[in-house]
Design a protein around this motif. Structure first.
Motif, PDB file in Angstrom:
ATOM      1  N   LYS A 310       0.827  -1.200   0.000  1.00  0.00           N
ATOM      2  CA  LYS A 310       0.000   0.000   0.000  1.00  0.00           C
ATOM      3  C   LYS A 310       0.867   1.258   0.000  1.00  0.00           C
ATOM      4  O   LYS A 310       2.024   1.226   0.411  1.00  0.00           O
ATOM      5  CB  LYS A 310      -0.905   0.019   1.239  1.00  0.00           C
ATOM      6  CG  LYS A 310      -1.987  -1.042   1.244  1.00  0.00           C
ATOM      7  CD  LYS A 310      -2.901  -0.870   2.454  1.00  0.00           C
ATOM      8  CE  LYS A 310      -4.024  -1.885   2.447  1.00  0.00           C
ATOM      9  NZ  LYS A 310      -4.945  -1.709   3.601  1.00  0.00           N
ATOM     10  N   LYS A 311       0.246   2.340  -0.466  1.00  0.00           N
ATOM     11  CA  LYS A 311       0.941   3.635  -0.442  1.00  0.00           C
ATOM     12  C   LYS A 311       0.694   4.312   0.901  1.00  0.00           C
ATOM     13  O   LYS A 311      -0.441   4.432   1.359  1.00  0.00           O
ATOM     14  CB  LYS A 311       0.480   4.528  -1.586  1.00  0.00           C
ATOM     15  CG  LYS A 311       1.257   5.849  -1.662  1.00  0.00           C
ATOM     16  CD  LYS A 311       1.080   6.533  -3.011  1.00  0.00           C
ATOM     17  CE  LYS A 311      -0.328   7.041  -3.203  1.00  0.00           C
ATOM     18  NZ  LYS A 311      -0.447   7.836  -4.460  1.00  0.00           N
ATOM     19  N   TYR A 312       1.788   4.759   1.531  1.00  0.00           N
ATOM     20  CA  TYR A 312       1.735   5.455   2.807  1.00  0.00           C
ATOM     21  C   TYR A 312       2.353   6.837   2.643  1.00  0.00           C
ATOM     22  O   TYR A 312       3.365   6.999   1.937  1.00  0.00           O
ATOM     23  CB  TYR A 312       2.522   4.692   3.882  1.00  0.00           C
ATOM     24  CG  TYR A 312       1.887   3.409   4.342  1.00  0.00           C
ATOM     25  CD1 TYR A 312       1.241   3.332   5.566  1.00  0.00           C
ATOM     26  CD2 TYR A 312       1.950   2.259   3.551  1.00  0.00           C
ATOM     27  CE1 TYR A 312       0.665   2.151   6.010  1.00  0.00           C
ATOM     28  CE2 TYR A 312       1.366   1.077   3.967  1.00  0.00           C
ATOM     29  CZ  TYR A 312       0.734   1.025   5.210  1.00  0.00           C
ATOM     30  OH  TYR A 312       0.161  -0.158   5.623  1.00  0.00           O
ATOM     31  N   THR A 313       1.769   7.810   3.301  1.00  0.00           N
ATOM     32  CA  THR A 313       2.357   9.150   3.339  1.00  0.00           C
ATOM     33  C   THR A 313       2.962   9.349   4.725  1.00  0.00           C
ATOM     34  O   THR A 313       2.249   9.390   5.729  1.00  0.00           O
ATOM     35  CB  THR A 313       1.312  10.239   3.060  1.00  0.00           C
ATOM     36  OG1 THR A 313       0.738  10.014   1.765  1.00  0.00           O
ATOM     37  CG2 THR A 313       1.953  11.618   3.087  1.00  0.00           C
ATOM     38  N   GLY A 316       5.340  13.661   5.015  1.00  0.00           N
ATOM     39  CA  GLY A 316       5.138  14.418   3.781  1.00  0.00           C
ATOM     40  C   GLY A 316       5.607  13.733   2.519  1.00  0.00           C
ATOM     41  O   GLY A 316       5.471  14.301   1.427  1.00  0.00           O
ATOM     42  N   ASN A 317       6.130  12.489   2.632  1.00  0.00           N
ATOM     43  CA  ASN A 317       6.610  11.758   1.458  1.00  0.00           C
ATOM     44  C   ASN A 317       5.782  10.497   1.254  1.00  0.00           C
ATOM     45  O   ASN A 317       5.296   9.892   2.213  1.00  0.00           O
ATOM     46  CB  ASN A 317       8.083  11.377   1.632  1.00  0.00           C
ATOM     47  CG  ASN A 317       8.977  12.593   1.749  1.00  0.00           C
ATOM     48  OD1 ASN A 317       8.893  13.515   0.944  1.00  0.00           O
ATOM     49  ND2 ASN A 317       9.845  12.603   2.763  1.00  0.00           N
ATOM     50  N   ASN A 318       5.638  10.093  -0.016  1.00  0.00           N
ATOM     51  CA  ASN A 318       4.890   8.885  -0.348  1.00  0.00           C
ATOM     52  C   ASN A 318       5.821   7.689  -0.487  1.00  0.00           C
ATOM     53  O   ASN A 318       6.834   7.760  -1.199  1.00  0.00           O
ATOM     54  CB  ASN A 318       4.118   9.082  -1.656  1.00  0.00           C
ATOM     55  CG  ASN A 318       2.994  10.089  -1.503  1.00  0.00           C
ATOM     56  OD1 ASN A 318       2.378  10.200  -0.436  1.00  0.00           O
ATOM     57  ND2 ASN A 318       2.707  10.829  -2.563  1.00  0.00           N
ATOM     58  N   TYR A 319       5.481   6.613   0.206  1.00  0.00           N
ATOM     59  CA  TYR A 319       6.240   5.371   0.124  1.00  0.00           C
ATOM     60  C   TYR A 319       5.274   4.210  -0.092  1.00  0.00           C
ATOM     61  O   TYR A 319       4.117   4.257   0.342  1.00  0.00           O
ATOM     62  CB  TYR A 319       7.037   5.130   1.415  1.00  0.00           C
ATOM     63  CG  TYR A 319       7.996   6.234   1.762  1.00  0.00           C
ATOM     64  CD1 TYR A 319       9.199   6.379   1.072  1.00  0.00           C
ATOM     65  CD2 TYR A 319       7.700   7.138   2.773  1.00  0.00           C
ATOM     66  CE1 TYR A 319      10.085   7.405   1.383  1.00  0.00           C
ATOM     67  CE2 TYR A 319       8.570   8.160   3.099  1.00  0.00           C
ATOM     68  CZ  TYR A 319       9.762   8.292   2.394  1.00  0.00           C
ATOM     69  OH  TYR A 319      10.630   9.310   2.701  1.00  0.00           O
ATOM     70  N   TRP A 320       5.755   3.169  -0.758  1.00  0.00           N
ATOM     71  CA  TRP A 320       4.978   1.951  -0.952  1.00  0.00           C
ATOM     72  C   TRP A 320       5.554   0.887  -0.019  1.00  0.00           C
ATOM     73  O   TRP A 320       6.739   0.543  -0.106  1.00  0.00           O
ATOM     74  CB  TRP A 320       5.042   1.487  -2.403  1.00  0.00           C
ATOM     75  CG  TRP A 320       4.287   2.392  -3.323  1.00  0.00           C
ATOM     76  CD1 TRP A 320       4.729   3.547  -3.884  1.00  0.00           C
ATOM     77  CD2 TRP A 320       2.932   2.228  -3.757  1.00  0.00           C
ATOM     78  NE1 TRP A 320       3.740   4.123  -4.657  1.00  0.00           N
ATOM     79  CE2 TRP A 320       2.622   3.329  -4.601  1.00  0.00           C
ATOM     80  CE3 TRP A 320       1.953   1.262  -3.538  1.00  0.00           C
ATOM     81  CZ2 TRP A 320       1.389   3.485  -5.217  1.00  0.00           C
ATOM     82  CZ3 TRP A 320       0.716   1.401  -4.146  1.00  0.00           C
ATOM     83  CH2 TRP A 320       0.430   2.505  -4.968  1.00  0.00           C
TER      84      TRP A 320
END
Length: 341
Positions: A310-313, A316-320
């Motif tokens: 899943k994509k997590y913020t 302030g940054n987006n990580y999978w």
């Protein structure tokens, strides 16, 4: 990550070469091997410990041509606590840097190890990471006794036992060869004339190295997440797997205190094939993997894993990141088995 300080006379760059020694009169820079040798030759039973010149109260033992150092006194100078169990003949060393040190070693192993042509490749951007030399040396000890003593290193419930044959007792004090200080503290050991220089990283220095690695490895795409997970299984690097996990799964791993080496030498994870990829939503992907378990160079069994990413913020940054993993995981993974549907 735990925040604990160690009382040291000096802070140095991790595995740095320039050190400073404190004397009763002044602080003296010791940059050359000649200067260090002169200090140690003149000092008798003294060592250079992270740049500080220390007198060894119990002295040093010379046994069959090998120098042995008082274990309790020296590890206490390095910030650890020592206890002795006479019944089991076991030393327990409570070292508050041990979990971080092994996580650091696991990252280095994952970034440098190769498993022939089947090893999953890491993202190209990871190549910008400057990887230091592997600080844990091979402890090829010599035999002073047929019957070993136990040395258990513990950090808040995370512990690893060892057997030591290279030891001696004098006046009820335990002496060991200096290689044990590399095992316990990742210390760099330099024999200078008849003396010894020990340089070891502090907790703060290890945490800084870990922070740098984790920032670079934080996966920006689902493909990068899979690469960390698969490669971590193949080269037994729990640290790479850890970097692919969601914050919730990371907390589960830390609470389990299982350590950072997954699986064993055999069977091992061989070729990994992506069998299926399903997009559950804009921010969720589910992959089905087939993992070949290798035994004596042959495929022993093929097991399946189902990985939800899943994509997590975060900050302030987006990580999978992996939010769920199912399948036969316990041997090759930091996570326990879960029913595969």
């Amino acid at each position: 990550m735990k925040k604990r300080g160690l009382a040291l006379a000096i802070s140095i760059m991790l595995f740095g070469q320039t050190i400073y020694a404190n004397t009763d009169m002044q602080q003296v820079a010791l940059k050359s091997g000649t200067e260090k040798a002169q200090v140690l030759q003149e000092s008798g039973n003294q060592i250079l410990l992270n740049g500080q010149l220390l007198e060894i109260p119990e002295g040093v033992l010379k046994v069959k041509g090998h120098l042995l150092y008082p274990l309790r006194w020296l590890v206490m100078q390095m910030g650890a606590i020592v206890s002795w169990d006479q019944k089991t003949r076991t030393v327990t060393i409570e070292n508050p840097t041990y979990q971080e040190a092994h996580l650091y070693l696991s990252y280095l192993n994952g970034l440098t190890s190769e498993n022939q042509d089947t090893t999953y490749k890491l993202p190209d951007r990871v190549k910008t990471l400057v990887i230091p030399s592997y600080p844990l040396k091979s402890n090829d000890t010599f035999m002073l006794h047929q019957k070993p003593i136990g040395i258990t290193i513990d950090d808040d419930g995370f512990n690893i036992p060892f057997a030591a044959y290279d030891y001696a007792f004098k006046n009820n004090r335990l002496y060991v060869t200096p290689e044990w200080f590399n095992t316990i503290f990742l210390a760099e050991l330099t024999k200078i004339s008849e003396g010894l220089e020990i340089v070891y990283p502090t907790l703060e220095q290890i945490e800084k190295e870990l922070e740098n690695m984790q920032k670079v490895l934080a996966p920006l795409t689902p493909e990068e997440t899979l690469a960390l997970w698969i490669r971590g299984q193949q080269v037994r690097s729990g640290a790479l797997q850890y970097s692919s996990l969601s914050p919730e799964l990371k907390q589960q791993v830390l609470a389990s205190k299982r350590g950072w080496v997954t699986g064993g030498s055999s069977p091992s994870a061989g070729k990994v094939t992506i069998l299926d990829k399903k997009q559950q939503s804009e921010d969720t992907l589910v992959y089905t993997l087939a993992v070949e378990e290798m035994l004596q160079g042959q495929v022993f069994e093929t097991v399946k894993e189902q990985i939800t990413i899943k994509k997590y913020t975060l900050e302030g940054n987006n990580y999978w990141l992996i939010s769920e993993a199912r399948g036969d995981l316990s041997y090759l993974s930091l996570l326990p088995d879960a029913d595969l549907k």
